[in-house]
Design a protein around this motif. Structure first.
Motif, PDB file in Angstrom:
ATOM      1  N   ALA A  73      -1.971   1.003  -0.228  1.00  0.00           N
ATOM      2  CA  ALA A  73      -2.514   2.118  -0.994  1.00  0.00           C
ATOM      3  C   ALA A  73      -1.778   3.428  -0.770  1.00  0.00           C
ATOM      4  CB  ALA A  73      -3.989   2.312  -0.645  1.00  0.00           C
ATOM      5  N   ILE A  74      -0.813   3.450   0.127  1.00  0.00           N
ATOM      6  CA  ILE A  74      -0.108   4.683   0.461  1.00  0.00           C
ATOM      7  C   ILE A  74       1.381   4.490   0.191  1.00  0.00           C
ATOM      8  CG2 ILE A  74       0.426   6.306   2.306  1.00  0.00           C
ATOM      9  CD1 ILE A  74      -2.380   6.179   2.902  1.00  0.00           C
ATOM     10  N   PRO A  75       1.989   5.413  -0.558  1.00  0.00           N
ATOM     11  CA  PRO A  75       3.432   5.305  -0.800  1.00  0.00           C
ATOM     12  C   PRO A  75       4.203   5.352   0.517  1.00  0.00           C
ATOM     13  CG  PRO A  75       2.459   7.033  -2.156  1.00  0.00           C
ATOM     14  CD  PRO A  75       1.404   6.575  -1.206  1.00  0.00           C
ATOM     15  N   THR A  76       5.270   4.592   0.577  1.00  0.00           N
ATOM     16  CA  THR A  76       6.109   4.559   1.768  1.00  0.00           C
ATOM     17  C   THR A  76       7.544   4.898   1.407  1.00  0.00           C
ATOM     18  OG1 THR A  76       6.500   2.187   1.473  1.00  0.00           O
ATOM     19  CG2 THR A  76       4.696   2.809   2.934  1.00  0.00           C
ATOM     20  N   SER A  77       8.279   5.305   2.428  1.00  0.00           N
ATOM     21  CA  SER A  77       9.702   5.551   2.239  1.00  0.00           C
ATOM     22  C   SER A  77      10.404   4.219   2.000  1.00  0.00           C
ATOM     23  CB  SER A  77      10.279   6.254   3.476  1.00  0.00           C
ATOM     24  OG  SER A  77      10.098   5.438   4.616  1.00  0.00           O
ATOM     25  N   SER A  78      11.568   4.300   1.411  1.00  0.00           N
ATOM     26  CA  SER A  78      12.325   3.071   1.194  1.00  0.00           C
ATOM     27  C   SER A  78      13.181   2.799   2.417  1.00  0.00           C
ATOM     28  CB  SER A  78      13.182   3.192  -0.068  1.00  0.00           C
ATOM     29  OG  SER A  78      14.092   4.251   0.089  1.00  0.00           O
ATOM     30  N   GLY A  79      13.816   1.669   2.452  1.00  0.00           N
ATOM     31  CA  GLY A  79      14.667   1.313   3.573  1.00  0.00           C
ATOM     32  C   GLY A  79      14.028   0.223   4.414  1.00  0.00           C
ATOM     33  N   SER A  80      14.670  -0.086   5.528  1.00  0.00           N
ATOM     34  CA  SER A  80      14.187  -1.191   6.358  1.00  0.00           C
ATOM     35  C   SER A  80      12.877  -0.846   7.048  1.00  0.00           C
ATOM     36  CB  SER A  80      15.247  -1.583   7.383  1.00  0.00           C
ATOM     37  OG  SER A  80      15.533  -0.484   8.215  1.00  0.00           O
ATOM     38  N   GLN A  81      12.702   0.394   7.454  1.00  0.00           N
ATOM     39  CA  GLN A  81      11.438   0.812   8.066  1.00  0.00           C
ATOM     40  C   GLN A  81      10.662   1.650   7.065  1.00  0.00           C
ATOM     41  OE1 GLN A  81      12.239   2.793  11.784  1.00  0.00           O
ATOM     42  NE2 GLN A  81      11.596   0.954  12.861  1.00  0.00           N
ATOM     43  N   GLN A  82       9.791   0.992   6.349  1.00  0.00           N
ATOM     44  CA  GLN A  82       8.997   1.691   5.348  1.00  0.00           C
ATOM     45  C   GLN A  82       7.865   2.437   6.052  1.00  0.00           C
ATOM     46  OE1 GLN A  82       7.764  -0.972   2.234  1.00  0.00           O
ATOM     47  NE2 GLN A  82       9.812  -1.755   1.945  1.00  0.00           N
ATOM     48  N   LYS A  83       7.999   3.759   6.125  1.00  0.00           N
ATOM     49  CA  LYS A  83       6.995   4.590   6.787  1.00  0.00           C
ATOM     50  C   LYS A  83       6.126   5.260   5.734  1.00  0.00           C
ATOM     51  CE  LYS A  83       9.733   5.454  10.861  1.00  0.00           C
ATOM     52  NZ  LYS A  83      10.181   6.417  11.836  1.00  0.00           N
ATOM     53  N   PRO A  84       4.806   5.346   6.000  1.00  0.00           N
ATOM     54  CA  PRO A  84       3.912   6.019   5.048  1.00  0.00           C
ATOM     55  C   PRO A  84       4.339   7.470   4.852  1.00  0.00           C
ATOM     56  CG  PRO A  84       2.665   5.007   6.861  1.00  0.00           C
ATOM     57  CD  PRO A  84       4.112   4.869   7.174  1.00  0.00           C
ATOM     58  N   LEU A  85       4.253   7.946   3.629  1.00  0.00           N
ATOM     59  CA  LEU A  85       4.617   9.333   3.336  1.00  0.00           C
ATOM     60  C   LEU A  85       3.557  10.300   3.840  1.00  0.00           C
ATOM     61  CD1 LEU A  85       6.094   9.004  -0.256  1.00  0.00           C
ATOM     62  CD2 LEU A  85       7.273   8.997   1.937  1.00  0.00           C
ATOM     63  N   PHE A  86       2.331   9.834   4.004  1.00  0.00           N
ATOM     64  CA  PHE A  86       1.250  10.644   4.568  1.00  0.00           C
ATOM     65  C   PHE A  86       0.216   9.699   5.178  1.00  0.00           C
ATOM     66  CE2 PHE A  86       0.210   9.838   0.157  1.00  0.00           C
ATOM     67  CZ  PHE A  86      -1.126   9.498   0.183  1.00  0.00           C
ATOM     68  N   THR A  87      -0.595  10.255   6.050  1.00  0.00           N
ATOM     69  CA  THR A  87      -1.644   9.469   6.692  1.00  0.00           C
ATOM     70  C   THR A  87      -2.973  10.188   6.485  1.00  0.00           C
ATOM     71  OG1 THR A  87      -0.062   8.756   8.370  1.00  0.00           O
ATOM     72  CG2 THR A  87      -2.385   8.390   8.854  1.00  0.00           C
ATOM     73  N   PRO A  88      -3.761   9.746   5.516  1.00  0.00           N
ATOM     74  CA  PRO A  88      -5.025  10.424   5.256  1.00  0.00           C
ATOM     75  C   PRO A  88      -6.038  10.143   6.369  1.00  0.00           C
ATOM     76  CG  PRO A  88      -4.803   8.505   3.849  1.00  0.00           C
ATOM     77  CD  PRO A  88      -3.514   8.637   4.610  1.00  0.00           C
ATOM     78  N   GLY A  89      -6.793  11.152   6.704  1.00  0.00           N
ATOM     79  CA  GLY A  89      -7.840  10.996   7.710  1.00  0.00           C
ATOM     80  C   GLY A  89      -9.135  10.533   7.071  1.00  0.00           C
ATOM     81  N   PRO A  90     -10.140  10.274   7.894  1.00  0.00           N
ATOM     82  CA  PRO A  90     -11.424   9.796   7.373  1.00  0.00           C
ATOM     83  C   PRO A  90     -12.104  10.794   6.428  1.00  0.00           C
ATOM     84  CG  PRO A  90     -11.360   9.609   9.779  1.00  0.00           C
ATOM     85  CD  PRO A  90     -10.101  10.269   9.351  1.00  0.00           C
ATOM     86  N   LEU A  91     -12.013  12.085   6.739  1.00  0.00           N
ATOM     87  CA  LEU A  91     -12.680  13.075   5.874  1.00  0.00           C
ATOM     88  C   LEU A  91     -12.029  13.164   4.502  1.00  0.00           C
ATOM     89  CD1 LEU A  91     -13.583  15.979   8.331  1.00  0.00           C
ATOM     90  CD2 LEU A  91     -15.107  14.296   7.273  1.00  0.00           C
ATOM     91  N   SER A  92     -10.707  13.163   4.465  1.00  0.00           N
ATOM     92  CA  SER A  92     -10.042  13.240   3.158  1.00  0.00           C
ATOM     93  C   SER A  92     -10.259  11.951   2.368  1.00  0.00           C
ATOM     94  CB  SER A  92      -8.550  13.548   3.313  1.00  0.00           C
ATOM     95  OG  SER A  92      -7.916  12.559   4.078  1.00  0.00           O
ATOM     96  N   THR A  93     -10.295  10.824   3.062  1.00  0.00           N
ATOM     97  CA  THR A  93     -10.560   9.556   2.390  1.00  0.00           C
ATOM     98  C   THR A  93     -11.985   9.531   1.835  1.00  0.00           C
ATOM     99  OG1 THR A  93      -8.995   8.491   3.883  1.00  0.00           O
ATOM    100  CG2 THR A  93     -10.479   7.046   2.665  1.00  0.00           C
ATOM    101  N   MET A  94     -12.930  10.055   2.621  1.00  0.00           N
ATOM    102  CA  MET A  94     -14.321  10.155   2.166  1.00  0.00           C
ATOM    103  C   MET A  94     -14.416  11.098   0.961  1.00  0.00           C
ATOM    104  SD  MET A  94     -17.508   9.220   2.785  1.00  0.00           S
ATOM    105  CE  MET A  94     -17.581   8.712   4.476  1.00  0.00           C
ATOM    106  N   ALA A  95     -13.672  12.194   0.996  1.00  0.00           N
ATOM    107  CA  ALA A  95     -13.687  13.145  -0.117  1.00  0.00           C
ATOM    108  C   ALA A  95     -13.195  12.495  -1.409  1.00  0.00           C
ATOM    109  CB  ALA A  95     -12.834  14.369   0.221  1.00  0.00           C
ATOM    110  N   VAL A  96     -12.171  11.660  -1.310  1.00  0.00           N
ATOM    111  CA  VAL A  96     -11.675  10.948  -2.491  1.00  0.00           C
ATOM    112  C   VAL A  96     -12.761  10.015  -3.025  1.00  0.00           C
ATOM    113  CG1 VAL A  96      -9.998   9.249  -3.328  1.00  0.00           C
ATOM    114  CG2 VAL A  96      -9.245  11.128  -1.871  1.00  0.00           C
ATOM    115  N   GLY A  97     -13.432   9.295  -2.122  1.00  0.00           N
ATOM    116  CA  GLY A  97     -14.520   8.405  -2.543  1.00  0.00           C
ATOM    117  C   GLY A  97     -15.639   9.160  -3.244  1.00  0.00           C
ATOM    118  N   ILE A  98     -16.017  10.304  -2.688  1.00  0.00           N
ATOM    119  CA  ILE A  98     -17.072  11.124  -3.307  1.00  0.00           C
ATOM    120  C   ILE A  98     -16.607  11.641  -4.662  1.00  0.00           C
ATOM    121  CG2 ILE A  98     -18.347  13.296  -3.083  1.00  0.00           C
ATOM    122  CD1 ILE A  98     -18.430  12.681  -0.015  1.00  0.00           C
ATOM    123  N   GLY A  99     -15.355  12.064  -4.745  1.00  0.00           N
ATOM    124  CA  GLY A  99     -14.807  12.522  -6.024  1.00  0.00           C
ATOM    125  C   GLY A  99     -14.844  11.437  -7.083  1.00  0.00           C
TER     126      GLY A  99
END
Length: 147
Positions: free
Chosen positions: A38-64
């Motif tokens: 569910a989170i975009p990642t960088s390309s390449g061999s080590q695909q790292k998440p572009l951001f790491t949402p916390g519980p509050l921001s994730t909850m805010a998206v759910g409420i929205g």
């Protein structure tokens, strides 16, 4: 033709919003299943998440998302609301359609139909499922408002 389908179309979007909101609540309370898809990642061999949402921001998206479902339920006449006028509900629902249309188009790098980074797990899921779903949500809301 679409007029008799409006309640069914609205219900489709309402159920989509409720389902996606429930996934966000699951993640907000510590669930991890599907979170890497569910989170975009960088390309390449080590695909790292572009951001790491916390519980509050994730909850805010759910409420929205639940608020979006509520707006469409009012727009479709499933529930009555004296909180907002009919014209406010219409403008807000059109705003929601614009948000999801823009999400489908994307930001041209990691998200949307016109992204450059397509070979990541997220990129493949976005091409196959997320962007088309956003376009469908947007289309349904426009049909509900204009036909």
């Amino acid at each position: 033709m679409f007029n008799s389908m409006k309640p069914i179309l609205a219900l489709i979007d309402i159920l989509i919003f409720a389902f996606i909101a429930s996934i966000h609540f699951y993640w907000a309370f510590g669930g991890r299943r599907w979170s890497k898809l569910a989170i975009p990642t960088s390309s390449g061999s080590q695909q790292k998440p572009l951001f790491t949402p916390g519980p509050l921001s994730t909850m805010a998206v759910g409420i929205g998302l639940l608020c979006f479902a509520w707006i469409l339920a009012v727009k479709a006449g499933f529930i009555n609301s004296s909180l907002l006028s009919d014209s406010a509900i219409t403008y807000i629902s059109i705003g929601i359609a614009i948000i999801f249309f823009l999400r489908a188009i994307g930001e041209f790098n990691y998200v949307g139909f016109f992204k450059k980074i397509k070979q990541t797990e997220f990129g493949q899921m976005d091409t196959r499922y997320y962007s088309p779903l956003c376009l469908l949500i947007s289309f349904i809301i426009l049909v509900i408002n204009y036909y």
